[in-house]
Design a protein around this motif. Structure first.
Motif, PDB file in Angstrom:
ATOM      1  N   ILE A 162       0.832  -1.201   0.000  1.00 44.10           N
ATOM      2  CA  ILE A 162       0.000   0.000   0.000  1.00 44.10           C
ATOM      3  C   ILE A 162       0.872   1.258   0.000  1.00 44.10           C
ATOM      4  O   ILE A 162       0.554   2.265  -0.637  1.00 44.10           O
ATOM      5  N   ALA A 163       2.018   1.163   0.673  1.00 44.88           N
ATOM      6  CA  ALA A 163       2.944   2.299   0.721  1.00 44.88           C
ATOM      7  C   ALA A 163       3.720   2.467  -0.581  1.00 44.88           C
ATOM      8  O   ALA A 163       4.425   3.463  -0.758  1.00 44.88           O
ATOM      9  N   GLY A 164       3.605   1.491  -1.486  1.00 42.76           N
ATOM     10  CA  GLY A 164       4.296   1.583  -2.771  1.00 42.76           C
ATOM     11  C   GLY A 164       5.682   0.987  -2.766  1.00 42.76           C
ATOM     12  O   GLY A 164       6.405   1.075  -3.763  1.00 42.76           O
ATOM     13  N   ASP A 165       6.090   0.360  -1.678  1.00 48.55           N
ATOM     14  CA  ASP A 165       7.411  -0.256  -1.586  1.00 48.55           C
ATOM     15  C   ASP A 165       7.286  -1.734  -1.954  1.00 48.55           C
ATOM     16  O   ASP A 165       7.238  -2.605  -1.087  1.00 48.55           O
ATOM     17  N   LEU A 166       7.243  -2.018  -3.253  1.00 45.79           N
ATOM     18  CA  LEU A 166       7.019  -3.391  -3.698  1.00 45.79           C
ATOM     19  C   LEU A 166       8.211  -4.288  -3.406  1.00 45.79           C
ATOM     20  O   LEU A 166       8.054  -5.498  -3.231  1.00 45.79           O
ATOM     21  N   GLU A 167       9.396  -3.710  -3.365  1.00 45.38           N
ATOM     22  CA  GLU A 167      10.570  -4.526  -3.035  1.00 45.38           C
ATOM     23  C   GLU A 167      10.431  -5.098  -1.626  1.00 45.38           C
ATOM     24  O   GLU A 167      10.667  -6.282  -1.387  1.00 45.38           O
TER      25      GLU A 167
END
Length: 457
Positions: A397-402
């Motif tokens: 959700i925070a956009g930190d896919l790594e």
């Protein structure tokens, strides 16, 4: 009413249980504001309803790392990681302090009645993903409220929707009419009123998981007590008794779980419970004296019982998500990418590889079912699985896919992973604490059952 910009909105978490509160902690760790809605009057309301039952996971396995980080500045100290908490311990010593730290971010007495996209019902495609989620809430005083969210994490669990006695998945004929003599929870035999209800009575226990083991052991203990003379259990199983009926044996790396199976086995061996196998309940009739008669789909009629304890598992309540586009497996009612990993016909919880936001995603972007609810009707769930799920989802959700894709979790191998233990004696609280290196109790063969056949799910 115009919906606010999505980026300004909180992530709405449904349920203030272990997974929901952990989700809030992980969201805060990502710099995202959570709002947790709990239908019950307190945090951990469902857990408190089985406060008398001891987990077969240790404290070291039921505290989320992000939650512990949030609690640390308050002076909170995690209990001995090698000991086993009861449901009441878990709620009072961990869940409630965590909810207190979250403060106004947790609202109790708030029941979610519907989730959709603002201005878009299930049918509409146009600009759908750009719209925030709209959540309808009914409060304890009857007031209704509309909230908006950038994403929704449903951690509401399955506790409120137990499966029925009927083997078809539907209530047996007469089951609802016999509700005064049926419970769908493990009874608290330390409660004098509950104890009196079962003392000296003949009680059917329908089910074959950890909860059924617990109920059988409780009834056996009651039968051996001064006030429990004449107490008798009738264990109703839909399948037959096999080598795996009582747990994982040497393969079980949760020793408390293995001991629980042995306690159920002892209840049968010592004559405190008769096993009835291959019995699929179709009808429940009331006898002239008020007792209940269970009738199987094969026409068998069991002798009357005074009480029935139905412990056939739980199922997710999906009714308030009906306007969303969910991708659920048609059998387990779990996310389609997750379902093959948790199919109880193929896996135990120790053989489910670590998973996160990708396996939990749906065609409707931004909605995640986590915790016990993510497993649908599959019973093999551990708290640590839910904690890793919400860590991954919060990062996504925070956009930190790594970070979201970095799913690392080692689970203890075991035959069945949902449920609880019986460990109220001093010696059961001591020792090595139930890690992967502790040998499980040795299983021994079951002698011929004293009643008709055996087996339920």
């Amino acid at each position: 009413m115009n919906a606010p910009a999505t980026t300004e909105l909180p992530v709405l978490v449904i349920g203030a249980g272990p997974a929901g509160l952990a989700a809030a902690a992980h969201l805060l760790d990502q710099g995202i504001e959570p709002l947790v809605l709990e239908a019950g009057p307190t945090a951990g309301a469902a857990v408190r309803q089985w406060s008398h039952v001891r987990l077969f996971s240790t404290w070291g396995e039921v505290v989320d790392p992000a939650a512990e980080k949030l609690l640390a500045p308050t002076g909170w100290t995690r209990p001995d990681p090698a000991t086993y908490p009861s449901g009441g311990d878990w709620a009072e010593q961990y869940l409630q302090p965590l909810a207190d730290v979250l403060g106004d971010r947790v609202r109790t007495g708030a029941t979610v009645t519907g989730v959709s996209r603002a201005g878009r019902d299930r049918i509409v495609d146009a600009d759908r993903d750009a719209q925030p989620f709209v959540v309808h809430v009914t409060h304890a005083d009857g007031a209704e409220e509309r909230l908006f969210a950038r994403a929704v994490i449903d951690a509401s669990g399955t506790w409120t929707t137990p499966s029925p006695a009927g083997a078809s998945g539907l209530a047996a004929l007469g089951e609802r009419a016999a509700a005064d003599r049926i419970t769908y929870r493990v009874p608290d035999m330390k409660d004098p009123a509950v104890r009196a209800r079962y003392a000296g009575q003949r009680t059917a226990v329908i089910g074959s998981g950890a909860s059924a083991f617990t109920a059988l052991a409780y009834l056996a203990d009651l039968a051996k007590s001064k006030d429990g003379a004449g107490t008798k259990g009738v264990w109703i199983l839909r399948r037959g008794i096999s080598g795996s009926t009582f747990g994982g044996g040497e393969a079980d790396q949760l020793p408390a779980r293995g001991a629980l199976g042995l306690a159920a086995k002892a209840a049968v061996d010592e004559g405190h419970a008769d096993a009835v196998t291959g019995f699929r309940t179709e009808t429940i009739e009331r006898a002239d004296d008020g007792r209940l008669i269970l009738i199987g789909e094969d026409g068998r009629r069991l002798d009357p019982v005074d009480e029935v304890i139905v412990l056939t598992g739980f199922r997710p309540n999906l009714s308030f998500l009906d306007e969303l586009r969910l991708g659920l497996d048609e059998r387990l009612q779990a996310p389609v990418e997750l379902a093959p990993l948790i199919d109880p016909n193929q896996h135990s919880c120790g053989t489910v590889y670590p998973h996160g936001h990708r396996e939990l995603s749906h065609p409707e972007q931004g909605i995640y079912l986590v915790g016990m609810k993510s497993y649908g009707r599959a019973p093999t769930f551990l708290a640590m699985t839910g904690y890793e799920q919400v860590r991954s989802v919060a990062a996504a959700i925070a956009g930190d896919l790594e970070d979201a894709d970095r799913v690392e979790l080692t689970l203890p191998e075991t035959g069945v992973c949902g449920g609880a233990g019986l460990f109220d004696t001093a010696d059961a609280q001591e020792g090595d604490g139930g890690g992967c290196c502790v040998p499980a109790p040795q299983l021994v063969r079951l002698g011929a059952p004293t009643a008709v056949g055996a087996s339920a799910e």
